[in-house]
Scaffold this motif. Structure first.
Motif, PDB file in Angstrom:
ATOM      1  N   GLN A 189     -12.515  28.618 -13.108  1.00 56.78           N
ATOM      2  CA  GLN A 189     -12.367  27.251 -11.928  1.00 56.78           C
ATOM      3  C   GLN A 189     -12.316  25.510 -12.399  1.00 56.78           C
ATOM      4  O   GLN A 189     -12.376  25.528 -13.858  1.00 56.78           O
ATOM      5  CB  GLN A 189     -13.610  27.021 -11.074  1.00 56.78           C
ATOM      6  CG  GLN A 189     -13.843  25.412 -10.349  1.00 56.78           C
ATOM      7  CD  GLN A 189     -15.124  25.807  -9.573  1.00 56.78           C
ATOM      8  OE1 GLN A 189     -16.068  26.570  -9.200  1.00 56.78           O
ATOM      9  NE2 GLN A 189     -14.986  24.762  -8.806  1.00 56.78           N
ATOM     10  N   SER A 190     -11.125  24.769 -11.767  1.00 54.01           N
ATOM     11  CA  SER A 190     -10.749  23.576 -12.814  1.00 54.01           C
ATOM     12  C   SER A 190     -11.345  22.338 -12.130  1.00 54.01           C
ATOM     13  O   SER A 190     -11.038  22.574 -10.348  1.00 54.01           O
ATOM     14  CB  SER A 190      -9.289  23.529 -13.298  1.00 54.01           C
ATOM     15  OG  SER A 190      -8.817  22.680 -13.497  1.00 54.01           O
ATOM     16  N   TYR A 233     -10.184  24.832  -3.702  1.00 54.56           N
ATOM     17  CA  TYR A 233     -10.058  25.176  -4.887  1.00 54.56           C
ATOM     18  C   TYR A 233      -9.270  24.995  -5.556  1.00 54.56           C
ATOM     19  O   TYR A 233      -8.192  26.093  -5.409  1.00 54.56           O
ATOM     20  CB  TYR A 233     -10.954  26.291  -4.450  1.00 54.56           C
ATOM     21  CG  TYR A 233     -11.306  27.015  -5.463  1.00 54.56           C
ATOM     22  CD1 TYR A 233     -12.446  27.392  -6.026  1.00 54.56           C
ATOM     23  CD2 TYR A 233     -10.312  27.793  -6.713  1.00 54.56           C
ATOM     24  CE1 TYR A 233     -13.543  27.934  -7.155  1.00 54.56           C
ATOM     25  CE2 TYR A 233     -11.156  29.088  -7.402  1.00 54.56           C
ATOM     26  CZ  TYR A 233     -11.822  29.413  -8.130  1.00 54.56           C
ATOM     27  OH  TYR A 233     -12.392  29.226  -8.323  1.00 54.56           O
ATOM     28  N   LEU A 234      -9.565  24.222  -7.635  1.00 53.05           N
ATOM     29  CA  LEU A 234      -8.911  24.725  -7.920  1.00 53.05           C
ATOM     30  C   LEU A 234      -9.153  25.471  -9.227  1.00 53.05           C
ATOM     31  O   LEU A 234      -9.954  25.596  -9.551  1.00 53.05           O
ATOM     32  CB  LEU A 234      -8.651  23.399  -8.906  1.00 53.05           C
ATOM     33  CG  LEU A 234      -7.413  23.653  -9.704  1.00 53.05           C
ATOM     34  CD1 LEU A 234      -5.980  22.644  -9.447  1.00 53.05           C
ATOM     35  CD2 LEU A 234      -7.494  21.164 -10.342  1.00 53.05           C
ATOM     36  N   SER A 235      -7.907  26.567  -9.297  1.00 53.15           N
ATOM     37  CA  SER A 235      -8.403  27.660 -10.365  1.00 53.15           C
ATOM     38  C   SER A 235      -7.406  27.557 -11.457  1.00 53.15           C
ATOM     39  O   SER A 235      -6.354  26.930 -11.334  1.00 53.15           O
ATOM     40  CB  SER A 235      -8.162  28.820  -9.810  1.00 53.15           C
ATOM     41  OG  SER A 235      -8.145  29.935 -10.722  1.00 53.15           O
ATOM     42  N   CYS A 236      -7.623  27.933 -12.564  1.00 54.52           N
ATOM     43  CA  CYS A 236      -6.891  27.588 -13.863  1.00 54.52           C
ATOM     44  C   CYS A 236      -6.601  28.557 -14.869  1.00 54.52           C
ATOM     45  O   CYS A 236      -7.758  29.488 -14.817  1.00 54.52           O
ATOM     46  CB  CYS A 236      -7.055  26.469 -15.066  1.00 54.52           C
ATOM     47  SG  CYS A 236      -6.297  26.131 -15.982  1.00 54.52           S
ATOM     48  N   ALA A 237      -5.658  29.560 -15.550  1.00 53.12           N
ATOM     49  CA  ALA A 237      -6.027  30.164 -16.239  1.00 53.12           C
ATOM     50  C   ALA A 237      -5.255  30.019 -17.814  1.00 53.12           C
ATOM     51  O   ALA A 237      -4.288  29.292 -17.788  1.00 53.12           O
ATOM     52  CB  ALA A 237      -4.189  31.401 -16.101  1.00 53.12           C
ATOM     53  N   PHE A 248      -3.929  25.715  -6.405  1.00 55.30           N
ATOM     54  CA  PHE A 248      -4.345  24.940  -5.668  1.00 55.30           C
ATOM     55  C   PHE A 248      -4.406  25.890  -3.952  1.00 55.30           C
ATOM     56  O   PHE A 248      -3.587  25.690  -3.879  1.00 55.30           O
ATOM     57  CB  PHE A 248      -4.378  23.559  -5.689  1.00 55.30           C
ATOM     58  CG  PHE A 248      -5.950  22.864  -4.465  1.00 55.30           C
ATOM     59  CD1 PHE A 248      -6.239  21.867  -5.219  1.00 55.30           C
ATOM     60  CD2 PHE A 248      -5.527  22.568  -3.254  1.00 55.30           C
ATOM     61  CE1 PHE A 248      -7.795  21.555  -4.324  1.00 55.30           C
ATOM     62  CE2 PHE A 248      -6.381  21.564  -2.738  1.00 55.30           C
ATOM     63  CZ  PHE A 248      -7.114  21.133  -3.208  1.00 55.30           C
ATOM     64  N   PHE A 249      -6.155  26.308  -4.203  1.00 57.01           N
ATOM     65  CA  PHE A 249      -5.964  26.891  -2.928  1.00 57.01           C
ATOM     66  C   PHE A 249      -6.988  26.332  -1.689  1.00 57.01           C
ATOM     67  O   PHE A 249      -7.956  25.695  -1.925  1.00 57.01           O
ATOM     68  CB  PHE A 249      -6.824  28.315  -3.381  1.00 57.01           C
ATOM     69  CG  PHE A 249      -6.159  29.206  -4.060  1.00 57.01           C
ATOM     70  CD1 PHE A 249      -5.185  29.825  -4.092  1.00 57.01           C
ATOM     71  CD2 PHE A 249      -6.586  28.915  -5.469  1.00 57.01           C
ATOM     72  CE1 PHE A 249      -4.446  30.776  -5.357  1.00 57.01           C
ATOM     73  CE2 PHE A 249      -5.807  29.526  -6.040  1.00 57.01           C
ATOM     74  CZ  PHE A 249      -4.695  30.284  -6.519  1.00 57.01           C
ATOM     75  N   ASN A 280      -7.931  35.596  -8.089  1.00 55.82           N
ATOM     76  CA  ASN A 280      -8.509  34.774  -6.300  1.00 55.82           C
ATOM     77  C   ASN A 280      -8.535  35.356  -5.401  1.00 55.82           C
ATOM     78  O   ASN A 280      -8.722  35.430  -4.830  1.00 55.82           O
ATOM     79  CB  ASN A 280      -7.809  33.240  -6.874  1.00 55.82           C
ATOM     80  CG  ASN A 280      -8.177  32.584  -7.462  1.00 55.82           C
ATOM     81  OD1 ASN A 280      -8.984  31.748  -7.560  1.00 55.82           O
ATOM     82  ND2 ASN A 280      -7.156  31.995  -9.020  1.00 55.82           N
ATOM     83  N   ILE A 281      -7.587  36.360  -5.052  1.00 55.36           N
ATOM     84  CA  ILE A 281      -7.319  36.436  -4.277  1.00 55.36           C
ATOM     85  C   ILE A 281      -8.542  38.219  -3.722  1.00 55.36           C
ATOM     86  O   ILE A 281      -9.362  37.598  -3.617  1.00 55.36           O
ATOM     87  CB  ILE A 281      -5.882  37.950  -3.856  1.00 55.36           C
ATOM     88  CG1 ILE A 281      -4.993  37.061  -3.957  1.00 55.36           C
ATOM     89  CG2 ILE A 281      -6.247  38.751  -3.217  1.00 55.36           C
ATOM     90  CD1 ILE A 281      -3.326  37.732  -3.766  1.00 55.36           C
ATOM     91  N   ALA A 282      -9.155  38.825  -4.857  1.00 55.43           N
ATOM     92  CA  ALA A 282     -10.064  39.481  -5.440  1.00 55.43           C
ATOM     93  C   ALA A 282     -11.547  38.304  -5.580  1.00 55.43           C
ATOM     94  O   ALA A 282     -11.863  38.732  -4.521  1.00 55.43           O
ATOM     95  CB  ALA A 282     -10.258  40.566  -6.493  1.00 55.43           C
TER      96      ALA A 282
END
Length: 325
Positions: A189-190, A233-237, A248-249, A280-282
């Motif tokens: 998460q970011s 929800y912001l997610s970073c790899a 961004f979801f 993120n899908i999981a």
């Protein structure tokens, strides 16, 4: 709550009570995060929330109209794939035949009532809006009278019901599965919205597309308000501590939405985006969300990328009419 103006068998009103509006959105089969009052506010653009009620005051439907004055903004509005008709929960609970009849009559009424107020009609309907007859039959058989242009569009859904990661990985395109397995990326998460906006601009710049200041400002508004209100929800790899891909979801009770994605152009060979999306899908499946929406598969390159994650092709329609000059 509602200022009224119209006639039987239904009444068209303007809803000013946003808690009542959000309750309608939450209970509607056609409801989604893009019609919630907070999201509408984040767009920073004029809009009106209309409701259709019975003469006794029971709300049976609603619709957001983007734009001001006598002209609707042409659908779809920026970063808003659907802003169509929402039927209230009381309609969805009717028996099949009564529901079909009620939805048809409500839609027919709403079309006519809105065309009394606007010089055009433009909506991008929910995939869960099924009966197009009120649009297809508008001015039916009347030569020279305006008729609706109905345009087919598509999005992609991944069902998250009974989700199991191994089974899901076996279903995606082999190149995505290989990228997921070999990437060294770590997904977290970011909170760094500025990093996302920087990579977002760089992603389009690599494609020769300049993202204007107004667009970046709108994206920032959408994301910042969604984060503040808890539906974003912001997610970073990360690869070796560096942000390679970021997404961004949005989410509501039933669905998670892949709204924005961005990648570091210098790290495309890290294959981080596949890991980012699959993780993120999981995660959304673990939260009990029913489906994941890729939010449009209507351009060749991006559409193919999204469908490679074994998304089901789901149609929806845009309806457009120019009533008079």
């Amino acid at each position: 709550m509602i200022s009224m103006a119209s006639a039987s068998p239904y009444v068209l009103g303007v809803c000013t009570d946003m808690s009542a509006w959000d309750a309608l959105v939450s209970g509607s089969p056609q409801g989604h995060v893009f019609s919630r009052s907070a999201y509408l506010h984040s767009l920073g653009s004029p809009h009106t929330c209309y409701v259709v009620s019975t003469p006794q005051g029971e709300i049976v439907a609603g619709a957001v109209i983007m734009g001001q004055g006598s002209c609707m903004a042409r659908a779809p509005f920026a970063f808003t794939p659907h802003q169509g008709i929402l039927f209230a929960q009381c309609i969805s609970k009717l028996t099949h035949q009564k529901r079909l009849t009620s939805e048809f009559r409500i839609t027919e009424f709403l079309v006519d009532a809105l065309l009394d107020k606007y010089s055009n009609f433009s909506m991008s309907l929910s995939p869960f809006f099924s009966d197009l007859r009120p649009f297809l039959w508008h001015n039916y058989g009347q030569s020279g009278q305006p008729q609706f242009d109905v345009r087919q569009r598509y999005t992609g859904y991944v069902s998250l019901t009974n989700f199991e990661l191994g089974r899901y990985l076996a279903s995606v395109r082999s190149v995505r599965r290989q990228e997921f397995k070999k990437t060294p990326a770590v997904v977290q998460q970011s909170e760094d919205l500025n990093l996302f906006l920087d990579l977002y601009a760089k992603t389009f710049d690599r494609q020769g597309i300049a993202v204007g200041v107004e667009t970046l400002s709108l994206v920032k508004s959408i994301c910042s308000i969604a984060l503040q209100k808890g539906y974003g929800y912001l997610s970073c790899a990360h690869v070796a501590g560096r942000a390679a891909s970021i997404a961004f979801f949005l989410k509501d009770a039933a669905c998670a939405y892949y709204l924005f994605g961005a990648n570091d152009p210098e790290m495309r060979d890290a294959y981080a985006s596949s890991k980012l999306l699959i993780d993120n899908i999981a995660s959304f499946a673990e939260q009990g969300i029913e489906r994941f929406d890729f939010v449009g598969v209507n351009s060749p390159q991006r559409g193919d990328f999204k469908l490679s994650f074994n998304a089901e092709l789901v149609p929806y329609q845009e309806v457009h009419l120019v009533a008079h000059a």
